[in-house]
Design an enzyme around this catalytic site. Structure first.
Site, PDB file in Angstrom:
ATOM      1  N   GLU A 167       0.855  -1.193   0.000  1.00  0.00           N
ATOM      2  CA  GLU A 167       0.000   0.000   0.000  1.00  0.00           C
ATOM      3  C   GLU A 167       0.886   1.236   0.000  1.00  0.00           C
ATOM      4  OE1 GLU A 167      -2.607   2.360   3.347  1.00  0.00           O
ATOM      5  OE2 GLU A 167      -2.737   0.169   3.330  1.00  0.00           O
ATOM      6  N   ARG A 181       0.334  10.402   0.996  1.00  0.00           N
ATOM      7  CA  ARG A 181       0.773  11.419   1.962  1.00  0.00           C
ATOM      8  C   ARG A 181       1.911  12.271   1.432  1.00  0.00           C
ATOM      9  NH1 ARG A 181       1.154   7.790   7.527  1.00  0.00           N
ATOM     10  NH2 ARG A 181      -0.983   6.994   7.499  1.00  0.00           N
ATOM     11  N   LYS A 227     -10.649  -2.050   7.285  1.00  0.00           N
ATOM     12  CA  LYS A 227      -9.380  -1.813   7.964  1.00  0.00           C
ATOM     13  C   LYS A 227      -9.685  -1.374   9.397  1.00  0.00           C
ATOM     14  CE  LYS A 227      -5.656   1.661   7.703  1.00  0.00           C
ATOM     15  NZ  LYS A 227      -5.025   2.656   6.808  1.00  0.00           N
TER      16      LYS A 227
END
Length: 209
Positions: free
Chosen positions: A42, A46, A129
């Site tokens: 993943e 950011r 998640k």
């Protein structure tokens, strides 16, 4: 609930969560993760280079690369355009879920409460998640949330390190465990790709036991 292909993408049960400052590190990073046995990774949205990193890691081949920290439908569109095979969000957002469905990619939204889990059930999701897993209470919180939702699968992420893996992986509701310890910013800055390979291999081995 509908069945999506996320379980196939996360076959090794370990999901390295990557914050990559430069696409220059993408190819050697992907190579180190694959040599360690990872099947998926993943890349978090950011950094300004996130889309370029996604493209570079996807082009390298061998990994199912997804986009993380996706907060808006527009980010989901950009992630898929960059080659993301799946999308992960830190929280539940119905618009992000709907856009990912329209784009044809699996989405794993974050949840922290039973109320958010009920939203995920209403959205016909199979996998969520649990975030941030350790600050929420770790495996105790996982057990408490999993009990009323026996068909839901979880990808705990947040504050997890190697010592936590056995307990999470032993829980039948856990599809995979996400974590950043396998490839930190420090590893990338120092070019420690062999250490990334070693840490990934150790985590994947734990996932097989």
């Amino acid at each position: 609930m509908t069945t999506d292909p996320i379980s196939g993408l996360l076959g090794s049960r370990i999901l390295p969560v990557l914050t990559v400052p430069s696409e220059a590190t993408a190819a050697p990073l992907a190579d180190a993760l694959m040599r360690g046995g990872a099947q998926a990774a993943e890349v978090t949205f950011r950094t300004p280079s996130a889309e370029r990193v996604l493209k570079a890691m996807t082009a390298h081949g061998g990994l199912a690369v997804g986009a993380g920290t996706v907060l808006t439908p527009e980010q989901a569109e950009r992630a898929v355009a960059a080659g993301a095979r799946f999308v992960v969000s830190p929280g539940f957002d119905a618009e992000v879920v709907a856009r990912c469905r329209e784009l044809g990619v699996p989405v794993v939204p974050g949840i922290a409460t039973a109320g958010e889990l009920m939203c995920a059930v209403r959205a016909r999701l199979d996998t969520v998640k649990l975030f941030p897993a350790e600050p929420l209470g770790g495996t105790s919180m996982l057990q408490a949330l999993a009990a009323p939702f026996p068909r839901m699968r979880f990808v705990p992420t947040g504050g997890i390190g190697p010592a936590h893996l056995p307990a999470y992986l032993a829980h039948p509701a856990v599809l995979a465990v996400g974590g950043s310890w396998m490839a930190t910013a420090g590893h990338l800055e120092r070019g420690e790709y062999e250490e990334i390979r070693r840490l990934t291999a150790d985590a994947v081995d734990r996932g097989r036991t």
